[in-house]
Design an enzyme around this catalytic site. Structure first.
Site, mmCIF file in Angstrom:
data_model
loop_
_atom_site.group_PDB
_atom_site.id
_atom_site.type_symbol
_atom_site.label_atom_id
_atom_site.label_comp_id
_atom_site.label_asym_id
_atom_site.label_seq_id
_atom_site.Cartn_x
_atom_site.Cartn_y
_atom_site.Cartn_z
ATOM 1 N N ASP A 12 0.824 -1.212 0.000
ATOM 2 C CA ASP A 12 0.000 0.000 0.000
ATOM 3 C C ASP A 12 0.860 1.264 0.000
ATOM 4 O O ASP A 12 0.665 2.167 -0.821
ATOM 5 C CB ASP A 12 -0.947 0.019 1.209
ATOM 6 C CG ASP A 12 -1.992 -1.084 1.144
ATOM 7 O OD1 ASP A 12 -2.288 -1.567 0.035
ATOM 8 O OD2 ASP A 12 -2.522 -1.458 2.213
ATOM 9 N N GLU A 41 -9.322 -2.360 3.813
ATOM 10 C CA GLU A 41 -9.119 -1.911 5.195
ATOM 11 C C GLU A 41 -10.283 -1.045 5.660
ATOM 12 O O GLU A 41 -10.694 -1.122 6.822
ATOM 13 C CB GLU A 41 -7.800 -1.148 5.301
ATOM 14 C CG GLU A 41 -6.576 -2.036 5.163
ATOM 15 C CD GLU A 41 -5.270 -1.276 5.323
ATOM 16 O OE1 GLU A 41 -5.312 -0.032 5.376
ATOM 17 O OE2 GLU A 41 -4.224 -1.938 5.385
#
Length: 290
Positions: free
Chosen positions: A71, A187
């Site tokens: 990420d 997430e």
């Protein structure tokens, strides 16, 4: 009577499944997920987004913590490309990549590999151990107690995440900068971030992407395969360093991504994911007001 009870249970199950399907579709929309995308177009679109935000706000830099995971590797490269685009247009712009270890990071080599790929304008290293430990010690001196060592370690983990954001905003404040976040749809769905920690930022260029889609962008950008396919870990715990995200979540990213893209998963998994999304709603909202 048993036949009637069985029929009622079947009907109730069907109604519940329909409700879960509706919730699933609503969540996909709320989190801005597209089941399919063109990775190259998404790279270009998100670089342009970062560029526009930088120019429109009159700021001069982007700031992001680089952990060595996919990420932050992808978001970091997007940020570097955005400031380079700004400079090509005659706009002063710089990217500050930050290393924010707590003591010694076990996968430090991955972070250095990420930095070598991103090629940031500036790299700042700030070890957050002293600040994190000092705050926890002050809290305990002030009377805060814990039920056991694991609860203490959990609280310290959240302190680490928030200290990292304190450091990034300090750098942004000193350099007329915007803090870049790494939150993506997987997430966000599970509330798997620390509120006002890694969940705090000014701009979030990975919004709406599943974990697999983040990996696709990483591959198109040319990130090292080892980082693109690396097992994700939040790495906030001291007693048990680097537990896999999927272990903490209780679901694989494949299941989470399948939920986000409207694919079929077990009814039990779908119900639990929806419940987790609803329980973590406060993390995705501004402070609640009267």
């Amino acid at each position: 009577m048993r036949l009637l009870e069985h029929h009622a249970a079947v009907v109730e199950g069907q109604v519940s499944a329909i409700a879960h399907q509706a919730n699933q579709a609503h969540i996909q929309t709320a989190l801005q997920v597209s089941p399919t995308l063109d990775p190259q177009q998404e790279v270009e679109r998100r670089v342009a987004f970062l560029y526009r935000q930088l120019v429109s706000t009159g700021q001069k830099s982007l700031v992001l913590g680089i952990s060595g995971g996919v990420d932050s590797t992808v978001a970091g490269r997007l940020a570097q490309l955005a400031v380079e685009k700004a400079r090509q247009e005659g706009v002063e712009a710089h990217f500050y990549a930050m290393r924010l270890p707590y003591d010694t990071q076990q996968d430090e080599e991955d972070a250095h590999q990420a930095l070598a790929f991103i090629q940031p304008d500036n790299v700042l290293t700030v070890n957050i151990q002293a600040a994190s430990d000092a705050l926890l010690a002050s809290l305990e001196a002030g009377g805060l107690g814990f039920t056991d060592a694991h609860q203490r370690d959990f609280v310290l983990g959240n302190i680490k995440a928030r200290q990292r954001m304190v450091a990034q905003y300090a750098v942004a404040g000193a350099n007329a900068g915007l803090v870049v976040g790494t939150d993506q749809a997987a997430e966000a769905l599970m509330g798997f971030f620390t509120k006002y920690g890694d969940g705090a930022c000014d701009i979030a260029p990975l919004t709406g992407l599943t974990k697999a889609q983040v990996r696709q962008l990483g591959a198109v950008l040319g990130a090292p395969e080892a980082l693109v396919e690396k097992q994700p870990t939040a790495d906030l715990e001291t007693l048990k360093p680097q537990p896999a995200d999927e272990e903490a979540l209780g679901f694989s990213y494949a299941d989470i991504d399948a939920f986000l893209t409207g694919e079929q998963i077990s009814e039990g998994a779908r119900a639990t994911i929806i419940q987790t999304y609803q329980r973590s709603a406060h993390k995705r909202q501004l402070p609640i007001t009267p």
